[in-house]
Design an enzyme around this catalytic site. Structure first.
Site, mmCIF file in Angstrom:
data_model
loop_
_atom_site.group_PDB
_atom_site.id
_atom_site.type_symbol
_atom_site.label_atom_id
_atom_site.label_comp_id
_atom_site.label_asym_id
_atom_site.label_seq_id
_atom_site.Cartn_x
_atom_site.Cartn_y
_atom_site.Cartn_z
ATOM 1 N N TYR A 1 0.839 -1.216 0.000
ATOM 2 C CA TYR A 1 0.000 0.000 0.000
ATOM 3 C C TYR A 1 0.874 1.266 0.000
ATOM 4 O O TYR A 1 0.376 2.364 -0.198
ATOM 5 C CB TYR A 1 -0.933 0.064 1.216
ATOM 6 C CG TYR A 1 -1.891 -1.095 1.376
ATOM 7 C CD1 TYR A 1 -2.071 -2.045 0.381
ATOM 8 C CD2 TYR A 1 -2.634 -1.240 2.552
ATOM 9 C CE1 TYR A 1 -2.952 -3.116 0.553
ATOM 10 C CE2 TYR A 1 -3.515 -2.289 2.724
ATOM 11 C CZ TYR A 1 -3.661 -3.228 1.729
ATOM 12 O OH TYR A 1 -4.527 -4.279 1.914
ATOM 13 N N SER B 1 -12.017 4.333 4.376
ATOM 14 C CA SER B 1 -12.537 5.578 3.820
ATOM 15 C C SER B 1 -11.515 6.678 4.047
ATOM 16 O O SER B 1 -10.847 6.705 5.075
ATOM 17 C CB SER B 1 -13.863 5.970 4.476
ATOM 18 O OG SER B 1 -14.268 7.232 3.960
HETATM 19 N N1 LIG Z 1 -5.618 -8.621 2.156
HETATM 20 C C1 LIG Z 1 -6.015 -8.128 0.999
HETATM 21 O O1 LIG Z 1 -5.711 -8.663 -0.080
HETATM 22 C C2 LIG Z 1 -6.863 -6.899 0.976
HETATM 23 C C3 LIG Z 1 -7.446 -6.501 -0.242
HETATM 24 C C4 LIG Z 1 -8.232 -5.362 -0.238
HETATM 25 C C5 LIG Z 1 -8.445 -4.669 0.936
HETATM 26 N N2 LIG Z 1 -7.839 -5.052 2.103
HETATM 27 C C6 LIG Z 1 -8.003 -4.293 3.364
HETATM 28 O O2 LIG Z 1 -9.381 -4.076 3.624
HETATM 29 C C7 LIG Z 1 -9.658 -2.680 3.644
HETATM 30 C C8 LIG Z 1 -11.055 -2.386 3.122
HETATM 31 O O3 LIG Z 1 -11.252 -2.900 1.828
HETATM 32 P P1 LIG Z 1 -11.417 -1.975 0.545
HETATM 33 O O4 LIG Z 1 -10.654 -0.727 0.747
HETATM 34 O O5 LIG Z 1 -11.096 -2.838 -0.611
HETATM 35 O O6 LIG Z 1 -12.975 -1.711 0.428
HETATM 36 P P2 LIG Z 1 -14.211 -1.226 1.363
HETATM 37 O O7 LIG Z 1 -13.765 -0.837 2.715
HETATM 38 O O8 LIG Z 1 -15.247 -2.285 1.213
HETATM 39 O O9 LIG Z 1 -14.734 0.041 0.537
HETATM 40 C C9 LIG Z 1 -14.005 1.218 0.428
HETATM 41 C C10 LIG Z 1 -14.785 2.135 -0.514
HETATM 42 O O10 LIG Z 1 -16.047 2.467 0.080
HETATM 43 C C11 LIG Z 1 -16.175 3.876 0.201
HETATM 44 N N3 LIG Z 1 -16.872 4.125 1.481
HETATM 45 C C12 LIG Z 1 -16.361 3.916 2.716
HETATM 46 N N4 LIG Z 1 -17.279 4.188 3.661
HETATM 47 C C13 LIG Z 1 -18.392 4.586 3.009
HETATM 48 C C14 LIG Z 1 -19.656 5.013 3.447
HETATM 49 N N5 LIG Z 1 -19.971 5.059 4.734
HETATM 50 N N6 LIG Z 1 -20.580 5.380 2.492
HETATM 51 C C15 LIG Z 1 -20.273 5.321 1.168
HETATM 52 N N7 LIG Z 1 -19.081 4.906 0.700
HETATM 53 C C16 LIG Z 1 -18.142 4.540 1.612
HETATM 54 C C17 LIG Z 1 -14.769 4.423 0.179
HETATM 55 O O11 LIG Z 1 -14.763 5.729 -0.351
HETATM 56 P P3 LIG Z 1 -13.854 6.932 0.246
HETATM 57 O O12 LIG Z 1 -12.546 6.363 0.700
HETATM 58 O O13 LIG Z 1 -13.724 7.831 -0.935
HETATM 59 O O14 LIG Z 1 -14.634 7.547 1.363
HETATM 60 C C18 LIG Z 1 -14.085 3.447 -0.780
HETATM 61 O O15 LIG Z 1 -14.369 3.795 -2.114
HETATM 62 C C19 LIG Z 1 -8.530 -2.089 2.789
HETATM 63 O O16 LIG Z 1 -8.369 -0.706 2.952
HETATM 64 C C20 LIG Z 1 -7.359 -2.917 3.259
HETATM 65 O O17 LIG Z 1 -6.909 -2.470 4.518
HETATM 66 C C21 LIG Z 1 -7.058 -6.173 2.132
#
Ligand SMILES: NC(=O)c1ccc[n+]([C@@H]2O[C@H](COP(=O)([O-])OP(=O)(O)OC[C@H]3O[C@@H](n4cnc5c(N)ncnc54)[C@H](OP(=O)(O)O)[C@@H]3O)[C@@H](O)[C@H]2O)c1
Length: 286
Positions: A55, A241
């Site tokens: 990241y 987020s």
């Molecule tokens: N181990 C792995 O391979 C792996 C892979 C992916 C992710 N992860 C971890 O899991 C975490 C979360 O997964 P992710 O980032 O893929 O997806 P997520 O948390 O499911 O979704 C993030 C998205 O949702 C939006 N969002 C967040 N809160 C919201 C709300 N209350 N209302 C509307 N939209 C909202 C964010 O926008 P904004 O940011 O623009 O607000 C962003 O576009 C990652 O950050 C990482 O730490 C791990």
């Protein structure tokens, strides 16, 4: 009866350490905003940040921890060894690089990011993690995106190689449209605590009618409903987020509870709809 979930709820890991049950994810959080959004998350009450070497923002996460005014042991910080750093020697260097970048004395958790590289690379990476844990540099270790066949391989290696170790945490994409029953069962049978990445399905399903119905019933948002679904299933969700109001919204999930009917409406057994990569299906030779 178990005590109600709160923002300060924790789970005890097989390592003996405790982990807050709500995490804050920083995948795709740009380096230049990462410290300020992590600081906002910590002010909001999150005590658990999920980063990774790939990241490229471990440094700003650590800076937010340092400037938070909280004691280091009040915050749980995770990083991961990426696919390009698989293998014993490379993994040791990657761990050293994470320490150099963050200046931290210890990491709470280090995961193998994905099961790529073949058996020797996976097992060598595990050995490097076990050693770093025995040196006190990492408190708990685990894996991410491992399929059941990768988990079985690791279990056999831990038992037969003399390297040992304990898988405290496993991290997978998990949400109602990707419940991963087989992997969750393996984890539960083996005492592994399950973290859920993309718990908000990357904001790709805000118009699902089932989410609309449940949101309306509880006066909460679709995102809050999904985080409750994760928590009430015993997972540790890691919502991401960079938007301060959403960071707060995603932690404001402790004044309502999904009932059996809600949980049933969000129960899609066998659904397989990943919103991102899925290394769990990679072969053992990949
Ligand atoms: N181990 C792995 O391979 C792996 C892979 C992916 C992710 N992860 C971890 O899991 C975490 C979360 O997964 P992710 O980032 O893929 O997806 P997520 O948390 O499911 O979704 C993030 C998205 O949702 C939006 N969002 C967040 N809160 C919201 C709300 N209350 N209302 C509307 N939209 C909202 C964010 O926008 P904004 O940011 O623009 O607000 C962003 O576009 C990652 O950050 C990482 O730490 C791990």
């Amino acid at each position: 009866m178990s005590s109600p979930l709160t923002l300060t709820s924790t789970v005890k890991l097989p390592s003996g350490h405790i982990m807050p049950t709500l995490g804050y994810g920083v995948y795709q959080t740009p380096k230049d905003v990462c410290e300020s959004v992590c600081s906002h998350a910590l002010k909001t009450g999150y005590r658990h940040i999920d980063s990774a070497r790939v990241y490229r923002n471990e440094g700003p996460c650590a800076a937010a921890i340092e400037s938070s005014g909280l004691k280091r042991e009040q915050i749980f910080f995770t990083s991961k060894i990426g696919p390009r750093d698989m293998g014993y020697e490379k993994a040791k260097k990657a761990i050293d690089a994470s320490f150099a970048e963050t200046g931290l004395q210890y990491f709470d958790l280090f995961l193998i990011h994905a099961p790529y590289g073949g058996r020797d690379a996976r097992c060598g990476t595990w050995k490097a993690l076990v050693e770093a844990q025995s040196e006190g540099r990492i408190r708990s270790i685990g894996v991410s995106n491992y399929g059941v066949h990768h988990l079985d391989e690791l279990k056999e290696f831990m038992a037969s190689s003399g390297v040992g170790g304990t898988i405290s945490v496993g991290q997978w994409e998990i949400h109602p449209w990707l419940p991963r029953a087989d992997i969750v069962k393996w984890a539960r049978d083996n005492g592994v605590v399950v973290q859920a990445w993309s718990p908000l399905v990357r904001a790709e399903r805000p118009n699902e009618s089932v989410l609309g119905e449940i949101s309306k019933k509880h006066g909460k948002t679709w995102a809050q409903v999904l985080i409750r679904w994760s928590l009430q299933n015993g997972f540790v969700p890691l919502p991401k987020s960079v938007t301060p109001s959403r960071i707060e919204e995603n932690a404001d999930v402790y004044d309502f509870e999904l009932d059996d009917e809600d949980m049933e409406m969000l129960h899609f057994p066998g659904s397989y709809a990943p919103c991102s990569w899925d290394p769990t299906v990679a072969g053992l030779e990949d």
